[in-house]
Motif scaffolding. Structure first.
Motif, PDB file in Angstrom:
ATOM      1  N   ALA A   1       0.918  -1.142  -0.125  1.00 32.45           N
ATOM      2  CA  ALA A   1       0.043  -0.089   0.169  1.00 32.45           C
ATOM      3  C   ALA A   1       0.968   1.205   0.170  1.00 32.45           C
ATOM      4  O   ALA A   1       0.503   2.336  -0.884  1.00 32.45           O
ATOM      5  N   TRP A   2       2.058   1.203   0.816  1.00 31.21           N
ATOM      6  CA  TRP A   2       2.775   2.328   0.820  1.00 31.21           C
ATOM      7  C   TRP A   2       3.526   2.569  -0.615  1.00 31.21           C
ATOM      8  O   TRP A   2       3.825   3.779  -1.113  1.00 31.21           O
ATOM      9  N   GLN A   3       4.041   1.440  -0.880  1.00 25.62           N
ATOM     10  CA  GLN A   3       4.575   1.594  -2.571  1.00 25.62           C
ATOM     11  C   GLN A   3       3.592   1.994  -3.480  1.00 25.62           C
ATOM     12  O   GLN A   3       4.088   2.914  -4.522  1.00 25.62           O
ATOM     13  N   ASN A   4       2.689   1.599  -3.573  1.00 27.99           N
ATOM     14  CA  ASN A   4       1.486   2.122  -4.358  1.00 27.99           C
ATOM     15  C   ASN A   4       1.311   3.599  -4.170  1.00 27.99           C
ATOM     16  O   ASN A   4       1.226   4.515  -5.121  1.00 27.99           O
ATOM     17  N   ALA A   5       1.456   4.109  -3.034  1.00 24.73           N
ATOM     18  CA  ALA A   5       1.032   5.589  -2.478  1.00 24.73           C
ATOM     19  C   ALA A   5       2.007   6.396  -3.156  1.00 24.73           C
ATOM     20  O   ALA A   5       2.032   7.432  -3.920  1.00 24.73           O
ATOM     21  N   VAL A   6       3.259   5.817  -2.973  1.00 24.72           N
ATOM     22  CA  VAL A   6       4.530   6.535  -3.621  1.00 24.72           C
ATOM     23  C   VAL A   6       4.527   6.623  -4.787  1.00 24.72           C
ATOM     24  O   VAL A   6       4.889   7.538  -5.403  1.00 24.72           O
ATOM     25  N   ALA A   7       4.574   5.480  -5.474  1.00 24.62           N
ATOM     26  CA  ALA A   7       4.407   5.359  -6.934  1.00 24.62           C
ATOM     27  C   ALA A   7       3.389   6.217  -7.684  1.00 24.62           C
ATOM     28  O   ALA A   7       3.807   6.876  -8.750  1.00 24.62           O
ATOM     29  N   ARG A   8       2.160   6.407  -7.144  1.00 27.77           N
ATOM     30  CA  ARG A   8       1.169   7.568  -7.659  1.00 27.77           C
ATOM     31  C   ARG A   8       1.845   8.825  -7.347  1.00 27.77           C
ATOM     32  O   ARG A   8       1.495   9.632  -8.510  1.00 27.77           O
ATOM     33  N   THR A   9       2.341   9.170  -6.483  1.00 30.42           N
ATOM     34  CA  THR A   9       2.707  10.515  -6.270  1.00 30.42           C
ATOM     35  C   THR A   9       3.748  10.894  -7.196  1.00 30.42           C
ATOM     36  O   THR A   9       3.865  12.152  -7.447  1.00 30.42           O
ATOM     37  N   LEU A  10       4.710   9.866  -7.374  1.00 23.57           N
ATOM     38  CA  LEU A  10       5.903  10.096  -8.212  1.00 23.57           C
ATOM     39  C   LEU A  10       5.860   9.728  -9.964  1.00 23.57           C
ATOM     40  O   LEU A  10       6.593   9.809 -10.570  1.00 23.57           O
ATOM     41  N   GLN A  11       4.660   8.950 -10.009  1.00 19.01           N
ATOM     42  CA  GLN A  11       4.371   8.514 -11.197  1.00 19.01           C
ATOM     43  C   GLN A  11       5.477   7.557 -11.622  1.00 19.01           C
ATOM     44  O   GLN A  11       6.204   7.279 -12.693  1.00 19.01           O
ATOM     45  N   ILE A  12       6.009   6.538 -10.788  1.00 18.02           N
ATOM     46  CA  ILE A  12       6.619   5.480 -11.067  1.00 18.02           C
ATOM     47  C   ILE A  12       5.908   4.287 -11.522  1.00 18.02           C
ATOM     48  O   ILE A  12       4.795   3.968 -10.739  1.00 18.02           O
ATOM     49  N   PRO A  13       6.118   3.598 -12.536  1.00 14.74           N
ATOM     50  CA  PRO A  13       5.405   2.642 -13.317  1.00 14.74           C
ATOM     51  C   PRO A  13       5.370   1.306 -12.481  1.00 14.74           C
ATOM     52  O   PRO A  13       4.263   0.897 -12.523  1.00 14.74           O
TER      53      PRO A  13
ATOM     54  N   TYR B   1       2.440   2.947   9.226  1.00 16.75           N
ATOM     55  CA  TYR B   1       1.244   3.171   9.514  1.00 16.75           C
ATOM     56  C   TYR B   1       0.969   4.609   9.375  1.00 16.75           C
ATOM     57  O   TYR B   1      -0.071   5.031   9.036  1.00 16.75           O
ATOM     58  N   LYS B   2       1.766   5.373   9.923  1.00 14.93           N
ATOM     59  CA  LYS B   2       1.746   6.945  10.147  1.00 14.93           C
ATOM     60  C   LYS B   2       1.490   7.380   8.711  1.00 14.93           C
ATOM     61  O   LYS B   2       0.858   8.130   8.235  1.00 14.93           O
ATOM     62  N   GLY B   3       2.686   6.870   8.015  1.00 17.38           N
ATOM     63  CA  GLY B   3       2.667   7.316   6.430  1.00 17.38           C
ATOM     64  C   GLY B   3       1.369   7.086   5.667  1.00 17.38           C
ATOM     65  O   GLY B   3       0.907   7.857   5.053  1.00 17.38           O
ATOM     66  N   LEU B   4       0.997   5.725   5.841  1.00 17.14           N
ATOM     67  CA  LEU B   4      -0.463   5.250   5.112  1.00 17.14           C
ATOM     68  C   LEU B   4      -1.598   6.043   5.566  1.00 17.14           C
ATOM     69  O   LEU B   4      -2.654   6.409   4.906  1.00 17.14           O
ATOM     70  N   ALA B   5      -1.597   6.367   6.924  1.00 17.87           N
ATOM     71  CA  ALA B   5      -2.825   7.231   7.471  1.00 17.87           C
ATOM     72  C   ALA B   5      -2.732   8.605   6.781  1.00 17.87           C
ATOM     73  O   ALA B   5      -3.921   8.976   6.294  1.00 17.87           O
ATOM     74  N   ILE B   6      -1.730   9.355   6.664  1.00 20.62           N
ATOM     75  CA  ILE B   6      -1.636  10.403   5.966  1.00 20.62           C
ATOM     76  C   ILE B   6      -1.961  10.275   4.568  1.00 20.62           C
ATOM     77  O   ILE B   6      -2.771  11.237   4.116  1.00 20.62           O
ATOM     78  N   PHE B   7      -1.503   9.365   3.794  1.00 23.61           N
ATOM     79  CA  PHE B   7      -2.040   9.324   2.552  1.00 23.61           C
ATOM     80  C   PHE B   7      -3.521   9.080   2.318  1.00 23.61           C
ATOM     81  O   PHE B   7      -4.072   9.611   1.390  1.00 23.61           O
ATOM     82  N   ASP B   8      -4.048   8.295   3.439  1.00 22.67           N
ATOM     83  CA  ASP B   8      -5.271   7.950   2.884  1.00 22.67           C
ATOM     84  C   ASP B   8      -6.161   9.254   3.561  1.00 22.67           C
ATOM     85  O   ASP B   8      -7.080   9.725   2.928  1.00 22.67           O
ATOM     86  N   LEU B   9      -5.724   9.963   4.474  1.00 20.09           N
ATOM     87  CA  LEU B   9      -6.215  11.407   5.161  1.00 20.09           C
ATOM     88  C   LEU B   9      -6.254  12.104   3.782  1.00 20.09           C
ATOM     89  O   LEU B   9      -7.485  12.855   3.210  1.00 20.09           O
ATOM     90  N   PHE B  10      -5.350  12.333   3.023  1.00 19.00           N
ATOM     91  CA  PHE B  10      -4.960  13.315   2.031  1.00 19.00           C
ATOM     92  C   PHE B  10      -5.970  12.911   0.774  1.00 19.00           C
ATOM     93  O   PHE B  10      -6.641  13.739  -0.005  1.00 19.00           O
ATOM     94  N   ARG B  11      -6.086  11.571   0.631  1.00 15.92           N
ATOM     95  CA  ARG B  11      -6.980  11.184  -0.387  1.00 15.92           C
ATOM     96  C   ARG B  11      -8.312  11.446  -0.265  1.00 15.92           C
ATOM     97  O   ARG B  11      -9.080  11.897  -1.066  1.00 15.92           O
ATOM     98  N   ARG B  12      -8.721  11.317   0.889  1.00 14.98           N
ATOM     99  CA  ARG B  12     -10.170  11.370   1.583  1.00 14.98           C
ATOM    100  C   ARG B  12     -10.601  12.826   1.097  1.00 14.98           C
ATOM    101  O   ARG B  12     -11.789  13.257   0.887  1.00 14.98           O
ATOM    102  N   GLU B  13      -9.499  13.987   1.630  1.00 15.74           N
ATOM    103  CA  GLU B  13      -9.767  15.161   1.718  1.00 15.74           C
ATOM    104  C   GLU B  13      -9.425  15.907   0.221  1.00 15.74           C
ATOM    105  O   GLU B  13      -9.617  17.281   0.136  1.00 15.74           O
TER     106      GLU B  13
END
Length: 389
Positions: free
Chosen positions: A64-76, A277-289
């Motif tokens: 989940a963390w890898q996917n969030a980072v990849a989306r942010t940086l457009q890593i294939p 866990y903290k990093g994923l929570a922030i990614f999820d918060l920012f996605r929701r908002e």
């Protein structure tokens, strides 16, 4: 607008003025409130599952963390993103994979962060290591000078920051230079002061360069969670390797040192995953908002413009246009300003004066840095920086 997510961390420390203005956010971002629940969830999972926690961590949380980072940086390929407690561990693991029997030539700049700069100084004590440092200034000619040297000699490793930690200036055309690098040169982009601050598109260079960053600064998830994206065709065998790199074969060890074709090639050993866990929570918060890097960057650009307008109305001897290491905000600058105070004594004195009027900032020798974040009020004028105590 965004300050509501940082209520638990936007209060002044005990004994300090109540209207504290935190402008050291390029060094340590406040953590969003949601991270408290995330840490408690990590404790609950670890206490309940004990050794069985590795299953959810490796099969759910890390992907989940890898996917969030990849989306942010457009890593294939998200599976090519390695994690570790710090970027130094990852970069040194890469260096350890280079052939120690051959001369090691490294190209970099004179503006890299302390951990890499110190490591290079130590490596230079070895007879087969040669380091070339391109002066970062003048910034206007840095790209030309660095690229010319990159193609002049046979370098095994090139390393440069996307945003320089001391000045906030963006390395001009670094991604283009990376895209056109020599095939035999391993290239590392230090993206720590750009990740989750400026929009970054690595889609054209993900298979050509390593990119390092982490959660400590602009994401606001705290220390202990860093990453390095790995080119998909990488077949390097790090000498500095940990037992996680053999995770897929733990129950059936082959008797030789093998490496997987994913991020585990650069894996280390046991670490604390509360930061995950903290990093994923922030990614999820920012996605929701609906909070994106683009929105964050625009918010900070507006804050920086308000600061400059206020600065221009004041006649401060050190905080002024002449002292500001300042390039075009939209194209050439990170999320903090750096002022050249001339001497270490001047910067130290100014830092103390700012703290006396409840402005927190940091400095590097004669350079004083003032950072901007989404937890600053959207009507903040920054007059507090210039007012008398």
């Amino acid at each position: 607008m965004y300050k509501k997510f940082y209520r638990a961390f936007s209060q002044a420390p005990s004994g300090s003025p109540s209207a504290m203005l935190h402008m050291a956010c390029h060094s340590h971002h406040y953590w969003p409130d949601i991270t408290l629940e995330a840490v408690q969830q990590y404790w609950h999972d670890a206490a309940l599952l004990a050794d069985d926690k590795w299953g959810p961590i490796f099969h759910e949380k890390i992907p989940a963390w890898q996917n969030a980072v990849a989306r942010t940086l457009q890593i294939p390929d998200a599976g090519q993103i390695a994690i570790a407690p710090n970027t130094h561990e990852l970069v040194y693991r890469l260096i350890s994979a280079l052939d120690p029997a051959k001369p090691l030539r490294i190209l970099t700049t004179d503006g890299e962060f302390y951990s890499f700069a110190r490591q290079l100084q130590r490596l230079e004590e070895l007879p087969h290591v040669e380091v070339t440092r391109i002066p970062k200034t003048p910034y206007a000619t840095l790209a030309e000078r660095f690229e010319r040297e990159l193609h002049t000699r046979n370098y095994q490793l090139a390393y440069a920051s996307l945003v320089f930690f001391d000045s906030g200036v963006v390395f001009p055309e670094l991604l283009r230079i990376t895209e056109q690098k020599p095939e035999e040169t391993e290239f590392v982009i230090d993206g720590y002061h750009g990740f989750f601050a400026r929009p970054i598109d690595l889609s054209k260079v993900a298979d050509k360069a390593f990119f390092t960053a982490g959660s400590y600064k602009y994401l606001g998830a705290g220390e202990g969670l860093c990453f390095m994206s790995i080119p998909s065709r990488c077949r390097l065998r790090p000498l500095n390797t940990g037992w996680f790199a053999e995770m897929a074969e733990l129950e059936n060890r082959p008797g030789s040192v093998n490496y997987g074709d994913n991020w585990l090639r650069f894996a280390g050993a046991t670490m604390d995953y509360s930061c995950l866990y903290k990093g994923l929570a922030i990614f999820d918060l920012f996605r929701r908002e609906g909070i994106t890097v683009d929105k964050i960057h625009r918010y900070v650009l507006n804050a920086q413009s308000r600061f400059l307008n206020t600065m221009d109305k004041n006649s401060h001897p050190l905080l002024n246009r002449e002292r500001l290491i300042h390039h075009d905000l939209k194209e050439g600058h990170g999320h903090f300003f750096t002022f050249d105070c001339g001497t270490t004594e001047n910067s130290e004195k100014l830092q103390k004066e700012l703290k006396a009027r409840a402005v927190l900032c940091d400095r590097r020798q004669h350079l004083l840095r003032l950072g901007f974040a989404i937890y600053h009020d959207d009507n903040e004028t920054y007059q507090q920086v210039f007012d008398s105590p």
